[in-house]
Design a protein around this motif. Structure first.
Motif, mmCIF file in Angstrom:
data_model
loop_
_atom_site.group_PDB
_atom_site.id
_atom_site.type_symbol
_atom_site.label_atom_id
_atom_site.label_comp_id
_atom_site.label_asym_id
_atom_site.label_seq_id
_atom_site.Cartn_x
_atom_site.Cartn_y
_atom_site.Cartn_z
ATOM 1 N N GLY A 221 1.200 -1.079 0.234
ATOM 2 C CA GLY A 221 -0.150 0.273 -0.082
ATOM 3 C C GLY A 221 1.025 1.435 0.120
ATOM 4 O O GLY A 221 2.666 1.038 0.165
ATOM 5 N N ILE A 224 -0.167 6.962 4.122
ATOM 6 C CA ILE A 224 -1.627 8.325 4.155
ATOM 7 C C ILE A 224 -0.681 9.529 5.575
ATOM 8 O O ILE A 224 -1.529 9.870 5.645
ATOM 9 N N GLU A 237 -0.520 5.104 9.240
ATOM 10 C CA GLU A 237 -1.917 4.461 8.616
ATOM 11 C C GLU A 237 -1.665 4.188 7.577
ATOM 12 O O GLU A 237 -1.219 5.342 6.024
ATOM 13 N N ASP A 239 -2.870 3.313 3.447
ATOM 14 C CA ASP A 239 -3.707 2.714 2.103
ATOM 15 C C ASP A 239 -3.810 1.962 1.602
ATOM 16 O O ASP A 239 -2.768 1.846 1.101
ATOM 17 N N HIS A 240 -4.342 0.882 1.857
ATOM 18 C CA HIS A 240 -3.764 -0.564 0.321
ATOM 19 C C HIS A 240 -4.829 -0.372 -0.574
ATOM 20 O O HIS A 240 -4.556 -1.483 -1.459
ATOM 21 N N TYR A 244 -9.548 -0.843 1.524
ATOM 22 C CA TYR A 244 -8.894 -1.017 3.006
ATOM 23 C C TYR A 244 -7.531 -0.240 3.475
ATOM 24 O O TYR A 244 -6.569 0.422 2.818
ATOM 25 N N LYS A 245 -7.606 0.758 4.816
ATOM 26 C CA LYS A 245 -7.502 1.051 5.449
ATOM 27 C C LYS A 245 -6.381 0.565 6.818
ATOM 28 O O LYS A 245 -7.541 -0.528 6.978
ATOM 29 N N LYS A 289 -14.013 0.836 4.266
ATOM 30 C CA LYS A 289 -13.905 2.046 3.332
ATOM 31 C C LYS A 289 -14.681 3.057 4.972
ATOM 32 O O LYS A 289 -15.447 3.276 5.193
#
Length: 323
Positions: A221, A224, A237, A239-240, A244-245, A289
């Motif tokens: 990912g 972010i 953090e 973001d994939h 997904y995160k 989400k």
């Protein structure tokens, strides 16, 4: 054939004398016969028309009966087709989309009815209008559902093509080395806050470990966010993609930066005791989400079924929550 003669008895002569009708009587006699004939003819014609159909009418009636039978057969076949399509839709929502981790299509979208009554007004004047309208509505519904299902299969094909990429990006391992599971401290769910002593929903999992223990990205990912977050302390953090995160909190050191691309297993920081924390540990979250998910469901590349069962038992321990 001679005309019928009429006689009248004359008492004066003691004999029967022939009577000749007047012209007026003859006229009315003829008129009575004409009217009688007309009435009898009309009655005969009415009875014949009511009980006996003409060849054209018999043909028309036969055609209507045949058309009605065809509509009845058609509506039965439409019911069968809708049942088969419903089975396909169930497989689509509960099998294909589950495997590919995609949201099912809502029932409202699939079975949206045609609310425009005017669409069928022209059919209401036909014989057996109820059957005709019902059959037409089923045909419209079948056509709409086939269109939606066709689009759904195209989407599933696209999802299948990107499934390999998705598997690379899914958070699918534990964020710290924890093969013996001894670092599992507290799981996802309702817990008693260790500081405020109130019941609170714990949106991630805690892993107890010594300060400096490596923390790994759990999937491919893009970073972010890095830095201090209230309550979380030093945080990373990632973001994939695909909604997904992941969040890695209470870090001692951050070993990545915002915008960096990371792969599964890359070291992104060290376990710490920053922020709202009662001891050295990593607080780890998986969000889909924007909604927190149970991270325990995403260790399928890291745990055997037996290890997974053991982790469930450990994670359910409410006495070890650390943030």
């Amino acid at each position: 054939m001679s005309k019928k003669a009429f006689y009248k008895y004359n008492p004066q002569t003691s004999s029967y004398e022939r009577v000749y009708p007047s012209k007026k009587e003859k006229f009315f006699s003829v008129l009575r016969h004409i009217f009688s004939g007309i009435i009898v003819g009309a009655i005969t014609f009415g009875v014949f028309t009511y009980f006996v159909q003409s060849p054209g009418e018999r043909k028309k009636t036969k055609e209507q009966e045949l058309l009605l039978n065809q509509y009845e057969i058609l509506t039965k076949r439409l019911d069968e087709a809708l049942l088969i399509l419903d089975d396909i839709q169930q497989r689509d929502d509960n099998l294909y989309r589950v495997i590919l981790q995609s949201d099912p299509i809502s029932s409202k979208t699939r079975k949206a009815a045609f609310e425009n009554v005017k669409r069928y007004e022209d059919l209401l004047t036909l014989p057996d209008a109820d059957l005709v309208v019902s059959t037409t509505q089923k045909m419209d519904l079948l056509a709409r559902q086939l269109y939606i299902q066709s689009n759904s299969f195209e989407e599933i094909i696209d999802l299948g093509k990107t499934h390999e990429e998705k598997l690379r990006k899914l958070p699918a391992i534990q964020p710290v080395a924890n093969k013996d599971l001894k670092r599992t401290a507290s799981g996802y769910g309702w817990r008693v806050d260790p500081i405020y002593k109130t019941r609170k929903f714990h949106e991630g999992m805690d892993f107890s470990a010594a300060i400096g223990t490596p923390v790994f990205a759990t999937g491919e990912g893009v970073v972010i966010a890095t830095g201090w977050q209230q309550g979380y302390g030093n945080t990373v953090e990632i973001d994939h993609g695909f909604g997904y995160k992941t969040v890695y909190a209470h870090l001692n050191k951050i070993k990545t930066k915002k915008g960096a691309k990371v792969n599964r297993g890359d070291e992104i920081g060290e376990v710490g005791n920053t922020g709202k924390s009662t001891g050295p540990h990593l607080h780890y979250e998986v969000r889909l989400k924007g909604k927190p998910m149970n991270p325990m469901n995403y260790y399928f590349m890291d745990l055997s079924p037996e290890e997974y069962d053991a982790m469930i038992q450990i994670a359910s321990n409410q006495g070890q929550v650390m943030d």
